[in-house]
Design a protein around this motif. Sequence first.
Motif, PDB file in Angstrom:
ATOM      1  N   ILE A 121       0.834  -1.207   0.000  1.00 54.92           N
ATOM      2  CA  ILE A 121       0.000   0.000   0.000  1.00 54.92           C
ATOM      3  C   ILE A 121       0.866   1.253   0.000  1.00 54.92           C
ATOM      4  CG2 ILE A 121      -1.718   1.321   1.311  1.00 54.92           C
ATOM      5  CD1 ILE A 121      -2.841  -1.355   2.295  1.00 54.92           C
ATOM      6  N   LEU A 122       1.985   1.225   0.717  1.00 53.14           N
ATOM      7  CA  LEU A 122       2.887   2.380   0.736  1.00 53.14           C
ATOM      8  C   LEU A 122       3.494   2.634  -0.637  1.00 53.14           C
ATOM      9  CD1 LEU A 122       4.789   2.077   4.135  1.00 53.14           C
ATOM     10  CD2 LEU A 122       3.344   3.972   3.382  1.00 53.14           C
ATOM     11  N   ILE A 123       3.900   1.570  -1.331  1.00 50.45           N
ATOM     12  CA  ILE A 123       4.447   1.722  -2.688  1.00 50.45           C
ATOM     13  C   ILE A 123       3.414   2.372  -3.596  1.00 50.45           C
ATOM     14  CG2 ILE A 123       5.196   0.468  -4.750  1.00 50.45           C
ATOM     15  CD1 ILE A 123       6.470  -1.597  -2.886  1.00 50.45           C
ATOM     16  N   ARG A 124       2.201   1.875  -3.502  1.00 51.76           N
ATOM     17  CA  ARG A 124       1.124   2.430  -4.340  1.00 51.76           C
ATOM     18  C   ARG A 124       0.845   3.891  -3.993  1.00 51.76           C
ATOM     19  NH1 ARG A 124      -3.555   5.164  -2.908  1.00 51.76           N
ATOM     20  NH2 ARG A 124      -4.782   5.373  -4.816  1.00 51.76           N
ATOM     21  N   SER A 125       0.839   4.227  -2.698  1.00 48.66           N
ATOM     22  CA  SER A 125       0.555   5.597  -2.274  1.00 48.66           C
ATOM     23  C   SER A 125       1.648   6.568  -2.733  1.00 48.66           C
ATOM     24  CB  SER A 125       0.408   5.652  -0.749  1.00 48.66           C
ATOM     25  OG  SER A 125      -0.673   4.852  -0.320  1.00 48.66           O
ATOM     26  N   ILE A 126       2.898   6.133  -2.652  1.00 50.94           N
ATOM     27  CA  ILE A 126       4.005   6.976  -3.120  1.00 50.94           C
ATOM     28  C   ILE A 126       3.883   7.220  -4.621  1.00 50.94           C
ATOM     29  CG2 ILE A 126       6.514   7.049  -3.470  1.00 50.94           C
ATOM     30  CD1 ILE A 126       6.764   5.508  -0.803  1.00 50.94           C
ATOM     31  N   TYR A 127       3.492   6.189  -5.344  1.00 50.66           N
ATOM     32  CA  TYR A 127       3.274   6.342  -6.789  1.00 50.66           C
ATOM     33  C   TYR A 127       2.202   7.395  -7.060  1.00 50.66           C
ATOM     34  CZ  TYR A 127       0.575   5.538 -11.028  1.00 50.66           C
ATOM     35  OH  TYR A 127      -0.171   5.736 -12.168  1.00 50.66           O
ATOM     36  N   ARG A 128       1.108   7.338  -6.328  1.00 47.12           N
ATOM     37  CA  ARG A 128       0.018   8.288  -6.554  1.00 47.12           C
ATOM     38  C   ARG A 128       0.427   9.714  -6.196  1.00 47.12           C
ATOM     39  NH1 ARG A 128      -3.566   7.179 -10.353  1.00 47.12           N
ATOM     40  NH2 ARG A 128      -4.295   5.010 -10.191  1.00 47.12           N
ATOM     41  N   VAL A 129       1.258   9.861  -5.168  1.00 51.22           N
ATOM     42  CA  VAL A 129       1.760  11.193  -4.834  1.00 51.22           C
ATOM     43  C   VAL A 129       2.573  11.753  -5.994  1.00 51.22           C
ATOM     44  CG1 VAL A 129       3.405  12.453  -3.388  1.00 51.22           C
ATOM     45  CG2 VAL A 129       1.759  10.920  -2.329  1.00 51.22           C
ATOM     46  N   CYS A 130       3.451  10.938  -6.543  1.00 50.50           N
ATOM     47  CA  CYS A 130       4.265  11.359  -7.685  1.00 50.50           C
ATOM     48  C   CYS A 130       3.383  11.666  -8.889  1.00 50.50           C
ATOM     49  CB  CYS A 130       5.277  10.268  -8.048  1.00 50.50           C
ATOM     50  SG  CYS A 130       6.513   9.957  -6.780  1.00 50.50           S
ATOM     51  N   ASP A 131       2.356  10.853  -9.075  1.00 52.87           N
ATOM     52  CA  ASP A 131       1.431  11.040 -10.197  1.00 52.87           C
ATOM     53  C   ASP A 131       0.742  12.393 -10.123  1.00 52.87           C
ATOM     54  OD1 ASP A 131      -0.268  10.634 -12.348  1.00 52.87           O
ATOM     55  OD2 ASP A 131      -1.709   9.456 -11.201  1.00 52.87           O
ATOM     56  N   PHE A 132       0.174  12.716  -8.962  1.00 51.71           N
ATOM     57  CA  PHE A 132      -0.511  13.995  -8.800  1.00 51.71           C
ATOM     58  C   PHE A 132       0.470  15.166  -8.815  1.00 51.71           C
ATOM     59  CE2 PHE A 132      -4.087  11.455  -6.996  1.00 51.71           C
ATOM     60  CZ  PHE A 132      -5.107  11.981  -7.774  1.00 51.71           C
ATOM     61  N   ALA A 133       1.650  14.956  -8.252  1.00 52.84           N
ATOM     62  CA  ALA A 133       2.638  16.040  -8.193  1.00 52.84           C
ATOM     63  C   ALA A 133       3.131  16.427  -9.583  1.00 52.84           C
ATOM     64  CB  ALA A 133       3.807  15.625  -7.317  1.00 52.84           C
ATOM     65  N   LEU A 134       3.322  15.444 -10.448  1.00 56.81           N
ATOM     66  CA  LEU A 134       3.812  15.721 -11.802  1.00 56.81           C
ATOM     67  C   LEU A 134       2.728  16.309 -12.695  1.00 56.81           C
ATOM     68  CD1 LEU A 134       5.994  12.527 -12.392  1.00 56.81           C
ATOM     69  CD2 LEU A 134       6.790  14.857 -11.955  1.00 56.81           C
ATOM     70  N   GLY A 135       1.477  16.011 -12.389  1.00 57.27           N
ATOM     71  CA  GLY A 135       0.373  16.595 -13.147  1.00 57.27           C
ATOM     72  C   GLY A 135       0.103  15.913 -14.478  1.00 57.27           C
ATOM     73  N   LYS A 136      -0.828  16.487 -15.230  1.00 55.96           N
ATOM     74  CA  LYS A 136      -1.282  15.901 -16.494  1.00 55.96           C
ATOM     75  C   LYS A 136      -0.171  15.806 -17.533  1.00 55.96           C
ATOM     76  CE  LYS A 136      -6.042  15.775 -16.196  1.00 55.96           C
ATOM     77  NZ  LYS A 136      -6.912  14.701 -16.681  1.00 55.96           N
ATOM     78  N   SER A 137       0.791  16.691 -17.451  1.00 55.12           N
ATOM     79  CA  SER A 137       1.875  16.697 -18.441  1.00 55.12           C
ATOM     80  C   SER A 137       3.049  15.808 -18.008  1.00 55.12           C
ATOM     81  CB  SER A 137       2.379  18.122 -18.661  1.00 55.12           C
ATOM     82  OG  SER A 137       2.855  18.688 -17.445  1.00 55.12           O
ATOM     83  N   GLY A 138       2.972  15.233 -16.826  1.00 58.97           N
ATOM     84  CA  GLY A 138       4.052  14.395 -16.321  1.00 58.97           C
ATOM     85  C   GLY A 138       4.096  13.031 -16.980  1.00 58.97           C
ATOM     86  N   TYR A 139       5.222  12.355 -16.816  1.00 59.70           N
ATOM     87  CA  TYR A 139       5.419  11.045 -17.446  1.00 59.70           C
ATOM     88  C   TYR A 139       4.364  10.043 -16.989  1.00 59.70           C
ATOM     89  CZ  TYR A 139       7.660   6.721 -18.962  1.00 59.70           C
ATOM     90  OH  TYR A 139       7.910   5.502 -19.561  1.00 59.70           O
ATOM     91  N   LEU A 140       4.019  10.053 -15.703  1.00 55.12           N
ATOM     92  CA  LEU A 140       3.086   9.065 -15.167  1.00 55.12           C
ATOM     93  C   LEU A 140       1.688   9.215 -15.740  1.00 55.12           C
ATOM     94  CD1 LEU A 140       4.193   9.025 -11.408  1.00 55.12           C
ATOM     95  CD2 LEU A 140       4.861   7.467 -13.247  1.00 55.12           C
ATOM     96  N   GLU A 141       1.312  10.440 -16.078  1.00 56.91           N
ATOM     97  CA  GLU A 141      -0.005  10.674 -16.678  1.00 56.91           C
ATOM     98  C   GLU A 141       0.007  10.427 -18.185  1.00 56.91           C
ATOM     99  OE1 GLU A 141      -3.138  11.555 -15.797  1.00 56.91           O
ATOM    100  OE2 GLU A 141      -2.658  11.234 -13.694  1.00 56.91           O
ATOM    101  N   GLN A 142       1.174  10.522 -18.777  1.00 57.60           N
ATOM    102  CA  GLN A 142       1.291  10.358 -20.222  1.00 57.60           C
ATOM    103  C   GLN A 142       1.479   8.899 -20.630  1.00 57.60           C
ATOM    104  OE1 GLN A 142       1.023  12.887 -22.593  1.00 57.60           O
ATOM    105  NE2 GLN A 142       0.418  14.175 -20.858  1.00 57.60           N
ATOM    106  N   HIS A 143       1.734   8.037 -19.661  1.00 56.96           N
ATOM    107  CA  HIS A 143       1.940   6.618 -19.951  1.00 56.96           C
ATOM    108  C   HIS A 143       1.064   5.764 -19.030  1.00 56.96           C
ATOM    109  CE1 HIS A 143       5.559   8.659 -21.433  1.00 56.96           C
ATOM    110  NE2 HIS A 143       5.662   7.680 -22.309  1.00 56.96           N
ATOM    111  N   GLU A 144       0.544   4.682 -19.565  1.00 52.56           N
ATOM    112  CA  GLU A 144      -0.397   3.850 -18.818  1.00 52.56           C
ATOM    113  C   GLU A 144       0.274   2.793 -17.951  1.00 52.56           C
ATOM    114  OE1 GLU A 144      -4.642   1.639 -19.714  1.00 52.56           O
ATOM    115  OE2 GLU A 144      -3.074   1.507 -21.239  1.00 52.56           O
ATOM    116  N   TRP A 145       1.418   2.283 -18.358  1.00 52.78           N
ATOM    117  CA  TRP A 145       2.022   1.146 -17.661  1.00 52.78           C
ATOM    118  C   TRP A 145       2.289   1.392 -16.166  1.00 52.78           C
ATOM    119  CZ3 TRP A 145       6.628   1.273 -15.136  1.00 52.78           C
ATOM    120  CH2 TRP A 145       7.551   2.283 -15.477  1.00 52.78           C
ATOM    121  N   PRO A 146       2.692   2.611 -15.749  1.00 50.99           N
ATOM    122  CA  PRO A 146       2.930   2.795 -14.302  1.00 50.99           C
ATOM    123  C   PRO A 146       1.688   2.544 -13.450  1.00 50.99           C
ATOM    124  CG  PRO A 146       3.945   4.576 -15.558  1.00 50.99           C
ATOM    125  CD  PRO A 146       3.053   3.831 -16.493  1.00 50.99           C
ATOM    126  N   ALA A 147       0.514   2.868 -13.993  1.00 52.51           N
ATOM    127  CA  ALA A 147      -0.722   2.680 -13.229  1.00 52.51           C
ATOM    128  C   ALA A 147      -0.971   1.202 -12.932  1.00 52.51           C
ATOM    129  CB  ALA A 147      -1.907   3.264 -13.992  1.00 52.51           C
TER     130      ALA A 147
END
Length: 300
Positions: free
Chosen positions: A235-261
């Motif tokens: 759960i901690l790994i997943r939560s850290i991922y989501r923090v990075c996802d929201f922090a980087l925003g729509k233009s960030g790598y995590l939002e631009q690619h599906e595999w990290p989700a």
Amino acid sequence: MAYSYYAYTPSHTAALVFAILFSITNAATVAQWIRYRAWVWLVMVVAGFMESLGYIVRTVSTKNPDKKGLFVAQFCLIVLAPVLMAAACYVIFGRIVYRVVPVESRTTKFLWVPPGFITTIFVTCDIVALLLQLGGAVLVSGTQPTQSNVQQRIQTGKNIALAGLAIQIACFGFFSIIALRFHFISKQFDKRLADKTTDETTEDEKYIMVNETQRKVLKNWRPLLRVINVACILILIRSIYRVCDFALGKSGYLEQHEWPAYVFDAAMMLPTLAIFVYWHPGKYLPYLGFRLPKSRRENL
């Protein structure tokens, strides 16, 4: 070309596979919930339904990427389900403490939190985190580029969601430390339980004497504590991922690619749900009703 709420071409196959896997695992969770009459485990059952429904809706959404309702629904369900999984860990840990730690040792100094409010404190933090993440997720996922204040809405939603995730990580991180520490310090009670074990003890269950009354304790509770520690890590790994996802925003790598989700969210939450099917709390704890019995202050 129709507008898509996804910044990439979503995989129908990946969504379908996880929809099936979560549905199967949650069906097993429901079956175990009923089998062991573990009513307090309802929170994990609901989390499983949210994950299953989230990926089912996502499967439909991949074929209709321009449908706002589908996109928002799957996003919110998938983002919020782990919050309830964390709450399930809080509840079960509280029951382990009640079952294992003698009354005289149930102190804030020993457990680092008020023993009578372990579940209440962490679940309250979870509820606050859930509400903030829900509000932020709806605002971010539902914003369209055609809206006049699009950047402001996205930034506001992102900040709200980040606040919720920060609260969740802080509280769950602290809880993880407490659970891991308890794994080691609770060994001092093993001899005490062994001394109280009666002749009726079998391989699958053991009986101990409590206030001159024989009480049953199902199996050894330590495997359940280890499973909680594993769930905390996932759960901690997943939560850290989501923090990075929201922090980087729509233009960030995590939002631009599906595999990290799928790697850092779906692949973390599926085993979190699955391990509690095999190592179900009902196998290790004798009572999982919504309320602790009146004898909750007795020593084991």
